[in-house]
Motif scaffolding. Structure first.
Motif, PDB file in Angstrom:
ATOM      1  N   VAL A   8       0.913  -1.095  -0.296  1.00 16.84           N
ATOM      2  CA  VAL A   8       0.042   0.342   0.018  1.00 16.84           C
ATOM      3  C   VAL A   8       0.698   1.520   0.195  1.00 16.84           C
ATOM      4  O   VAL A   8       1.274   1.746   1.089  1.00 16.84           O
ATOM      5  N   ASN A 184      -2.953   7.753  15.432  1.00 13.63           N
ATOM      6  CA  ASN A 184      -1.945   7.075  14.109  1.00 13.63           C
ATOM      7  C   ASN A 184      -1.197   6.027  15.025  1.00 13.63           C
ATOM      8  O   ASN A 184      -1.003   6.465  15.915  1.00 13.63           O
ATOM      9  N   GLU A 188       1.242   6.934   7.931  1.00 12.74           N
ATOM     10  CA  GLU A 188       0.762   6.069   7.353  1.00 12.74           C
ATOM     11  C   GLU A 188      -0.242   4.751   7.514  1.00 12.74           C
ATOM     12  O   GLU A 188      -1.451   4.744   7.058  1.00 12.74           O
ATOM     13  N   MET A 205      -6.795   1.896   8.747  1.00 10.50           N
ATOM     14  CA  MET A 205      -6.646   2.094   7.354  1.00 10.50           C
ATOM     15  C   MET A 205      -4.788   2.757   7.324  1.00 10.50           C
ATOM     16  O   MET A 205      -4.456   3.332   8.144  1.00 10.50           O
ATOM     17  N   SER A 207      -2.930   3.934   4.509  1.00 11.42           N
ATOM     18  CA  SER A 207      -3.028   5.386   3.668  1.00 11.42           C
ATOM     19  C   SER A 207      -1.600   5.725   2.986  1.00 11.42           C
ATOM     20  O   SER A 207      -0.390   6.314   3.633  1.00 11.42           O
ATOM     21  N   SER A 208      -0.833   5.161   1.872  1.00 13.64           N
ATOM     22  CA  SER A 208       0.348   5.224   1.468  1.00 13.64           C
ATOM     23  C   SER A 208       0.518   5.658   0.044  1.00 13.64           C
ATOM     24  O   SER A 208      -0.221   5.475  -0.969  1.00 13.64           O
ATOM     25  N   GLU A 211      -2.794   5.060  -1.892  1.00 10.54           N
ATOM     26  CA  GLU A 211      -3.552   3.756  -1.673  1.00 10.54           C
ATOM     27  C   GLU A 211      -3.431   3.702  -0.674  1.00 10.54           C
ATOM     28  O   GLU A 211      -3.011   4.392   0.133  1.00 10.54           O
ATOM     29  N   ARG A 212      -4.980   2.871  -0.113  1.00 14.30           N
ATOM     30  CA  ARG A 212      -5.717   2.824   0.353  1.00 14.30           C
ATOM     31  C   ARG A 212      -5.906   1.207   1.544  1.00 14.30           C
ATOM     32  O   ARG A 212      -6.446   0.275   0.010  1.00 14.30           O
ATOM     33  N   MET A 214      -8.095  -1.161   4.469  1.00 11.14           N
ATOM     34  CA  MET A 214      -8.597  -0.956   5.623  1.00 11.14           C
ATOM     35  C   MET A 214      -8.591  -1.925   6.089  1.00 11.14           C
ATOM     36  O   MET A 214      -9.110  -3.531   5.575  1.00 11.14           O
ATOM     37  N   ASP A 256     -14.732   4.885  -2.368  1.00 13.48           N
ATOM     38  CA  ASP A 256     -13.393   5.308  -2.877  1.00 13.48           C
ATOM     39  C   ASP A 256     -12.381   4.329  -3.556  1.00 13.48           C
ATOM     40  O   ASP A 256     -11.030   4.162  -4.110  1.00 13.48           O
ATOM     41  N   THR A 258     -11.401   1.515  -1.724  1.00 12.26           N
ATOM     42  CA  THR A 258     -10.295   0.795  -1.031  1.00 12.26           C
ATOM     43  C   THR A 258     -10.679  -0.590  -1.060  1.00 12.26           C
ATOM     44  O   THR A 258     -11.094  -1.559  -0.870  1.00 12.26           O
TER      45      THR A 258
END
Length: 286
Positions: A8, A184, A188, A205, A207-208, A211-212, A214, A256, A258
């Protein structure tokens, strides 16, 4: 990368298994609001998730590598043998060893919630005492689950007591962090409160790089729930909230695009939400 690993952006998710089992409770008892015949189309779509009148379920965990940190999400049923699922023994430690992961390298053990099949390898016995199985890790869970599952009446209502062996020692040794809001784990990796299954249930989640993915914990425990949002298993502590959470999550993940990661779906549990004939379905693949 193997089919059990996905990137990701700059982060990495590795699917691990503790065990795969046919849950002993028949489907009509496990899903009391679902007519037995309603499962038939999902038997055709997801044959690996059934064994006769029972649901076959993966007990999965995930390793997330992000910004130099190693995060383990959930710790499975534990060493066992687990009598009520046929005396099975957990394989998480062997899985980690096969990935060349030293237990001391884990920085964070994130617990999506405090059901027994997600906390089983939290601790080990040493000189007659329970100590953290991951010696350098902070263990992280939502405070609402700590407050709920530490209650004697809740412990007594379970299949067998586990809190005193698998959770309380972490608090006693000051390595357990109770979250009271979304947080957090790295820049990410974000823990998000998704209540209903348990009061403090959380998803993650990743996220980087645009891209995502879950890692949704037990918001969904069977792919049929992607289509049938109101199907609730007996494990959902607050079914109305669980349905609301499930609807909100799926609406957003579909919009999204995702990737969805699901620990109780057939390993590795990577997939997407797709539309067909006006309905949502689970589609395998990252």
């Amino acid at each position: 990368m193997s089919s059990f690993e996905m990137s990701v952006g700059n982060a990495e998710i590795v699917a691990l298994t503790d065990m795969n089992c046919a849950f002993p409770t028949p489907l009509p008892e496990l899903w009391p609001n679902v007519p037995y015949d309603a499962w038939e189309p999902f038997r055709e779509m997801f044959p690996d998730t059934f064994e006769g009148e029972r649901m076959r379920i993966e007990i999965g965990c995930y390793l997330v590598r992000s910004q130099g940190k190693t995060i383990l999400i959930d710790t499975g049923y534990g060493p066992g043998p687990i009598d009520y699922i046929g005396g099975l023994r957990g394989e998480l430690m062997a899985e980690l060893a096969s990935k060349s992961v030293d237990l001391a390298d884990v920085d964070t053990v994130f617990l999506s919630h405090l059901h027994i099949d997600h906390v089983g390898w939290n601790t080990r016995e040493e000189n007659g005492k329970r100590v953290p199985a991951f010696p350098n890790a902070r263990y992280v869970v939502h405070q609402d689950d700590i407050d709920h599952f530490s209650r004697p009446d809740v412990q007594a209502a379970g299949r067998y007591p586990f809190y005193d062996d698998l959770v309380q020692p972490l608090a006693d040794l000051d390595v357990l962090d109770g979250l009271t809001s979304d947080a957090n784990l790295t820049d990410e990796v974000r823990a998000i409160h998704t209540p209903g299954h348990t009061p403090g249930h959380m998803s993650v989640m990743v996220s980087s790089g645009g891209e995502r993915a879950m890692i949704q914990g037990d918001v969904l425990i069977h792919p049929a729930q992607v289509t049938e949002l109101e199907w609730t298993p007996i494990f959902d502590g607050d079914p109305k909230t669980a349905i609301k959470t499930r609807r909100k999550m799926l609406d957003q993940l579909e919009v999204d695009g995702t990737t969805v990661v699901s620990c109780h779906f057939t390993k590795p549990g990577f997939g997407h939400i797709v539309r067909a004939d006006g309905k949502r379905y689970w589609q395998v693949g990252d």
